[in-house]
Scaffold this motif. Structure first.
Motif, PDB file in Angstrom:
ATOM      1  N   GLY A   1     -63.373 -67.376 -36.848  1.00 34.26           N
ATOM      2  CA  GLY A   1     -62.325 -68.282 -36.420  1.00 34.26           C
ATOM      3  C   GLY A   1     -62.691 -69.727 -36.573  1.00 34.26           C
TER       4      GLY A   1
ATOM      5  N   ASN B   1     -58.388 -67.157 -34.540  1.00 39.50           N
ATOM      6  CA  ASN B   1     -59.330 -66.310 -35.237  1.00 39.50           C
ATOM      7  C   ASN B   1     -58.670 -65.015 -35.686  1.00 39.50           C
ATOM      8  OD1 ASN B   1     -59.641 -64.352 -32.873  1.00 39.50           O
ATOM      9  ND2 ASN B   1     -60.247 -66.304 -31.949  1.00 39.50           N
TER      10      ASN B   1
ATOM     11  N   GLN C   1     -65.206 -61.016 -35.232  1.00 37.78           N
ATOM     12  CA  GLN C   1     -64.224 -62.074 -35.445  1.00 37.78           C
ATOM     13  C   GLN C   1     -64.783 -63.251 -36.234  1.00 37.78           C
ATOM     14  OE1 GLN C   1     -61.121 -62.686 -32.169  1.00 37.78           O
ATOM     15  NE2 GLN C   1     -63.015 -62.405 -31.026  1.00 37.78           N
TER      16      GLN C   1
END
Length: 519
Positions: free
Chosen positions: A195, A23, A193
């Motif tokens: 990912g 990520n 994040q």
């Protein structure tokens, strides 16, 4: 770092238990220099990266090991010139709660929300300027985090994760400013994040029973065991114990006995139960023992024996000395005696006579508690009696006539009895089997008005009684005056070494009487 935990979450299933995630992320800071939480107006955008390995635990939970790294810069809007640059690494262990657990959302739902929490280590090298001073800090501190994420399932093995997490390291040294308004550690970070997670594995028949794991209601069946269409082992007698574990597969039984029947419910199979229709004990092959003495009721000649009493092969209490008094009631289990004396030997008439005659043979120095040598043979004979009757205790009681002060006589009687006891102890009589006390002039046996009566009242008596029974002297005379009463004697009063001195009336010249003579 929480953020990276998110990416590894929902691609995993019972078929694909291990997943790897990669990520990219964006850190935001809040501390004493200021904050950029939820603010990305900074012209210089810096991102970081991380990875995660996770393991499926159950439909509701996963466990994950997370890592993240980023270089982060911040300039204070509160104080011109304050700034820092930090190379930040985070390593955490987290537990994820999945909402697509089959109870809230379907396990294979396309949108899969989840929450995660845990903790680990916050690793940072931070440099900058704070309060007009340059600084460099190397930080290795624990941290905790909380995370919220959404997983979008792209396929059975691949998913996209979007997460936001807050990290709370146990330090204030990232910005090198201390003393938050509420006196708490104040350096915090948001981590956003995105990912991709890939789960490894494929649908399997783990127990190789011919039924796929998704349809198998009894996973883990041992190899070679016959199963039904649901993957569960066959159970011909329908007792809940599969045939391969059932020692009695054609007769309905109980699981605790590996499928074998137990009519009386005592935990012993009917095939091994010598009393199959009456509940009993396994140690007695299923037969009852009402009094718990280890002998079956059918063989017990003394039913109702008290708990804990040792018995012989017929269930009757042991009687080692054969005197008819069972050991558990026998005060002297190794020496025969009548039940009327609690199983102990009775004192012989000749011994009682020796005890009575001993009183006449105990003599002391004039007006003292010092034994005369003429007393020694008698006391040695008494010690021999104690050896002959090991289950008895001896009482020694001292008495005086009425001459002199009461407290003096009480002390003298006690000291004389104690002297006799001390001598007998020297003859190896155990201390716990001999007791002495004094009654002073309180228990006369003759008229103190005559010399002959006074002589009889000056005596030391010896009596035997069964150890543990009431003291024989106390039975005859009641409790003796206590030592504490003796200690209350006023200062200057005579002690056992001297007879009391009586003064004449104050109007007359002091006159002394001759010492009280006693033997």
């Amino acid at each position: 770092m929480l953020g990276m935990a998110a990416p590894l979450a929902q691609a995993q299933t019972a078929d694909r238990k291990t997943a790897l995630s990669a990520n990219v992320g964006l850190l935001q800071y809040r501390g004493n220099m200021g904050t950029d939480f939820w603010d990305r107006s900074e012209p210089d955008l810096e991102v970081g990266g991380g990875g995660t390995i996770s393991r499926y635990l159950s439909p509701s939970f996963d466990v994950a090991l997370l890592g993240y790294y980023q270089t982060y810069k911040f300039s204070s809007e509160v104080r011109a010139g304050d700034n820092f640059e930090a190379r930040i690494g985070m390593v955490d262990l987290g537990i994820k709660l999945k909402l697509n657990n089959g109870k809230i959302l379907k396990e294979d739902a396309r949108i899969q929300p989840y929450l995660m929490g845990g903790g680990g280590m916050f690793l940072t090298n931070s440099t900058g300027r704070a309060n007009g001073q340059n600084f460099f800090n190397q930080i290795r501190r624990p941290e905790v985090f909380g995370l919220a994420g959404i997983r979008v399932r792209l396929s059975d093995a691949v998913s996209l994760d979007l997460t936001t997490s807050q990290h709370y390291p146990f330090t204030e040294r990232v910005d090198n400013l201390y003393g938050s308004p509420d006196d708490k550690l104040y350096d915090r970070f948001l981590l956003h994040q995105a990912g991709v997670t890939v789960a490894f594995g494929k649908m399997k028949d783990e127990d190789k029973d011919g039924v796929s794991d998704k349809k198998d209601k009894c996973p883990g069946t041992p190899a070679g065991v016959a199963v039904d269409p649901n993957g569960c082992p066959l159970d011909k007698d329908g007792d809940g114990v599969p045939d391969y574990q059932d020692k009695c597969p054609d007769v309905k039984g109980v699981a605790a006995l590996q499928g074998c029947p137990d009519r009386d419910g005592d935990g012993v199979t009917d095939a091994e139960d010598k009393c199959p229709d009456v509940a009993g004990l396994a140690i007695l092959q299923g037969c009852p023992d009402a009094d718990g003495d280890g002998i079956t009721d059918a063989d017990d000649k003394c039913p109702g024996t008290p708990a804990g009493v040792k018995v012989d092969a017929t269930g009757c209490p042991l009687d080692r000395d054969g005197d008819g008094v069972p050991d558990y009631q026998d005060r002297c289990p190794d020496r025969a005696g009548p039940a009327s004396n609690k199983g102990c030997p009775e004192i012989k008439a000749e011994t009682k006579k020796r005890l009575k005659e001993a009183t006449k043979s105990i003599n002391f120095e004039f007006n003292k508690a010092v034994l005369l040598p003429s007393s020694y043979p008698t006391l040695k004979d008494l010690a021999a009696i104690m050896a002959e009757y090991p289950d008895y205790t001896m009482s020694i009681a001292g008495h005086t006539d009425s001459k002199g002060a009461d407290d003096y006589n009480l002390r003298l009687s006690y000291d004389r009895a104690a002297s006799a006891r001390t001598y007998m102890l020297s003859q190896t009589v155990p201390a716990d089997r001999i007791e002495s006390r004094g009654y002073g002039e309180t228990k006369p046996v003759a008229d103190n008005g005559t010399a002959a009566g006074q002589a009889l009242n000056r005596r030391v008596e010896f009596d035997l009684y069964l150890t543990g029974e009431p003291n024989s002297a106390e039975v005859k005379y009641g409790p003796a005056p206590t030592i504490s009463e003796l200690q209350k004697t006023p200062a200057g009063r005579p002690t056992a070494g001297k007879a009391p001195v009586k003064k004449a009336p104050a109007k007359k010249a002091p006159a002394r009487k001759a010492p009280v003579k006693r033997k």
